[in-house]
Design a protein around this motif. Structure first.
Motif, PDB file in Angstrom:
ATOM      1  N   LYS A 281      11.000  60.519  29.120  1.00  0.00           N
ATOM      2  CA  LYS A 281      10.058  59.472  28.710  1.00  0.00           C
ATOM      3  C   LYS A 281       8.830  59.492  29.615  1.00  0.00           C
ATOM      4  N   ASP A 282       7.664  59.403  29.025  1.00  0.00           N
ATOM      5  CA  ASP A 282       6.381  59.404  29.746  1.00  0.00           C
ATOM      6  C   ASP A 282       6.132  60.696  30.516  1.00  0.00           C
ATOM      7  N   GLY A 283       6.723  61.804  30.069  1.00  0.00           N
ATOM      8  CA  GLY A 283       6.476  63.106  30.682  1.00  0.00           C
ATOM      9  C   GLY A 283       5.058  63.569  30.381  1.00  0.00           C
ATOM     10  N   SER A 284       4.714  64.718  30.881  1.00  0.00           N
ATOM     11  CA  SER A 284       3.365  65.258  30.685  1.00  0.00           C
ATOM     12  C   SER A 284       3.102  65.545  29.216  1.00  0.00           C
ATOM     13  N   SER A 285       1.874  65.265  28.791  1.00  0.00           N
ATOM     14  CA  SER A 285       1.458  65.585  27.418  1.00  0.00           C
ATOM     15  C   SER A 285       1.087  67.066  27.347  1.00  0.00           C
ATOM     16  N   TRP A 286       0.983  67.572  26.133  1.00  0.00           N
ATOM     17  CA  TRP A 286       0.592  68.973  25.953  1.00  0.00           C
ATOM     18  C   TRP A 286      -0.788  69.228  26.556  1.00  0.00           C
ATOM     19  N   GLU A 287      -1.711  68.299  26.379  1.00  0.00           N
ATOM     20  CA  GLU A 287      -3.061  68.460  26.945  1.00  0.00           C
ATOM     21  C   GLU A 287      -3.006  68.492  28.474  1.00  0.00           C
ATOM     22  N   GLU A 288      -2.168  67.660  29.075  1.00  0.00           N
ATOM     23  CA  GLU A 288      -2.027  67.668  30.527  1.00  0.00           C
ATOM     24  C   GLU A 288      -1.439  68.992  31.019  1.00  0.00           C
ATOM     25  N   ILE A 289      -0.458  69.503  30.294  1.00  0.00           N
ATOM     26  CA  ILE A 289       0.162  70.783  30.668  1.00  0.00           C
ATOM     27  C   ILE A 289      -0.870  71.907  30.610  1.00  0.00           C
ATOM     28  N   LYS A 290      -1.658  71.938  29.547  1.00  0.00           N
ATOM     29  CA  LYS A 290      -2.694  72.974  29.427  1.00  0.00           C
ATOM     30  C   LYS A 290      -3.740  72.832  30.525  1.00  0.00           C
TER      31      LYS A 290
ATOM     32  N   HIS B  93      -1.454  58.324  37.324  1.00  0.00           N
ATOM     33  CA  HIS B  93      -2.655  59.001  36.860  1.00  0.00           C
ATOM     34  C   HIS B  93      -2.455  60.512  36.978  1.00  0.00           C
ATOM     35  N   PHE B  94      -2.836  61.222  35.940  1.00  0.00           N
ATOM     36  CA  PHE B  94      -2.597  62.661  35.865  1.00  0.00           C
ATOM     37  C   PHE B  94      -3.302  63.427  36.982  1.00  0.00           C
ATOM     38  N   GLY B  95      -4.518  63.055  37.297  1.00  0.00           N
ATOM     39  CA  GLY B  95      -5.262  63.739  38.366  1.00  0.00           C
ATOM     40  C   GLY B  95      -4.532  63.676  39.703  1.00  0.00           C
ATOM     41  N   ASN B  96      -3.927  62.545  39.988  1.00  0.00           N
ATOM     42  CA  ASN B  96      -3.154  62.410  41.228  1.00  0.00           C
ATOM     43  C   ASN B  96      -1.913  63.292  41.204  1.00  0.00           C
ATOM     44  N   ARG B  97      -1.270  63.397  40.041  1.00  0.00           N
ATOM     45  CA  ARG B  97      -0.071  64.225  39.932  1.00  0.00           C
ATOM     46  C   ARG B  97      -0.413  65.708  40.072  1.00  0.00           C
ATOM     47  N   MET B  98      -1.586  66.100  39.620  1.00  0.00           N
ATOM     48  CA  MET B  98      -2.016  67.500  39.717  1.00  0.00           C
ATOM     49  C   MET B  98      -2.406  67.897  41.136  1.00  0.00           C
ATOM     50  N   ARG B  99      -2.908  66.961  41.888  1.00  0.00           N
ATOM     51  CA  ARG B  99      -3.527  67.257  43.182  1.00  0.00           C
ATOM     52  C   ARG B  99      -2.610  68.004  44.140  1.00  0.00           C
ATOM     53  N   MET B 100      -1.364  67.567  44.287  1.00  0.00           N
ATOM     54  CA  MET B 100      -0.473  68.207  45.257  1.00  0.00           C
ATOM     55  C   MET B 100      -0.246  69.680  44.922  1.00  0.00           C
ATOM     56  N   ALA B 101       0.031  69.957  43.648  1.00  0.00           N
ATOM     57  CA  ALA B 101       0.248  71.345  43.228  1.00  0.00           C
ATOM     58  C   ALA B 101      -0.983  72.198  43.510  1.00  0.00           C
ATOM     59  N   LEU B 102      -2.153  71.683  43.182  1.00  0.00           N
ATOM     60  CA  LEU B 102      -3.388  72.450  43.371  1.00  0.00           C
ATOM     61  C   LEU B 102      -3.708  72.655  44.847  1.00  0.00           C
ATOM     62  N   GLU B 103      -3.440  71.650  45.665  1.00  0.00           N
ATOM     63  CA  GLU B 103      -3.679  71.800  47.109  1.00  0.00           C
ATOM     64  C   GLU B 103      -2.749  72.851  47.707  1.00  0.00           C
ATOM     65  N   ILE B 104      -1.489  72.849  47.290  1.00  0.00           N
ATOM     66  CA  ILE B 104      -0.541  73.846  47.796  1.00  0.00           C
ATOM     67  C   ILE B 104      -0.978  75.252  47.391  1.00  0.00           C
ATOM     68  N   VAL B 105      -1.358  75.416  46.136  1.00  0.00           N
ATOM     69  CA  VAL B 105      -1.784  76.737  45.661  1.00  0.00           C
ATOM     70  C   VAL B 105      -3.056  77.179  46.378  1.00  0.00           C
ATOM     71  N   THR B 106      -4.014  76.290  46.507  1.00  0.00           N
ATOM     72  CA  THR B 106      -5.284  76.627  47.161  1.00  0.00           C
ATOM     73  C   THR B 106      -5.053  77.049  48.609  1.00  0.00           C
ATOM     74  N   GLU B 107      -4.256  76.290  49.337  1.00  0.00           N
ATOM     75  CA  GLU B 107      -3.998  76.611  50.739  1.00  0.00           C
ATOM     76  C   GLU B 107      -3.166  77.887  50.883  1.00  0.00           C
ATOM     77  N   THR B 108      -2.230  78.098  49.964  1.00  0.00           N
ATOM     78  CA  THR B 108      -1.434  79.332  49.999  1.00  0.00           C
ATOM     79  C   THR B 108      -2.327  80.538  49.741  1.00  0.00           C
ATOM     80  N   ARG B 109      -3.208  80.435  48.769  1.00  0.00           N
ATOM     81  CA  ARG B 109      -4.130  81.532  48.461  1.00  0.00           C
ATOM     82  C   ARG B 109      -5.011  81.815  49.662  1.00  0.00           C
ATOM     83  N   LYS B 110      -5.537  80.779  50.316  1.00  0.00           N
ATOM     84  CA  LYS B 110      -6.387  80.978  51.495  1.00  0.00           C
ATOM     85  C   LYS B 110      -5.617  81.662  52.618  1.00  0.00           C
ATOM     86  N   ALA B 111      -4.380  81.238  52.827  1.00  0.00           N
ATOM     87  CA  ALA B 111      -3.584  81.770  53.933  1.00  0.00           C
ATOM     88  C   ALA B 111      -3.102  83.194  53.686  1.00  0.00           C
ATOM     89  N   CYS B 112      -2.827  83.529  52.427  1.00  0.00           N
ATOM     90  CA  CYS B 112      -2.186  84.816  52.119  1.00  0.00           C
ATOM     91  C   CYS B 112      -3.125  85.875  51.559  1.00  0.00           C
TER      92      CYS B 112
END
Length: 87
Positions: A37-46, A1-20
């Motif tokens: 095969k089955d890579g991210s779609s253009w809509e997912e990338i955007k 699921h795309f939302g699950n794949r996005m979560r780690m990146a967003l959590e890292i960025v959010t915590e880095t922004r808070k810390a720095c």
């Protein structure tokens, strides 16, 4: 699921922004075209790019492909401008 794949990146960025703080530059490398095969779609990338910006990324550095991709992306193997349409 795309939302699950996005979560780690967003959590890292959010915590880095808070810390720095707001003046710290955060650069995120994002594949604009996975070439697997089955890579991210253009809509997912955007969607991910916008979410990263909203989470505090300063610069999105774009690339093409993954190590697993069977399509050559090394500069000497690709015709000049071969992926210009995606970046």
């Amino acid at each position: 699921h795309f939302g699950n794949r996005m979560r780690m990146a967003l959590e890292i960025v959010t915590e880095t922004r808070k810390a720095c703080g707001k003046d710290f530059i955060i650069i995120f490398r994002l594949s604009m075209l996975d070439l697997v095969k089955d890579g991210s779609s253009w809509e997912e990338i955007k969607t991910l790019a916008q979410a990263l910006e909203d989470a505090g990324v300063t610069i999105i550095n774009t690339g093409i492909g993954w190590h697993e991709a069977r399509i050559p992306t090394i500069a000497t193997s690709v015709p000049r401008g071969g992926f210009a349409w995606v970046t």
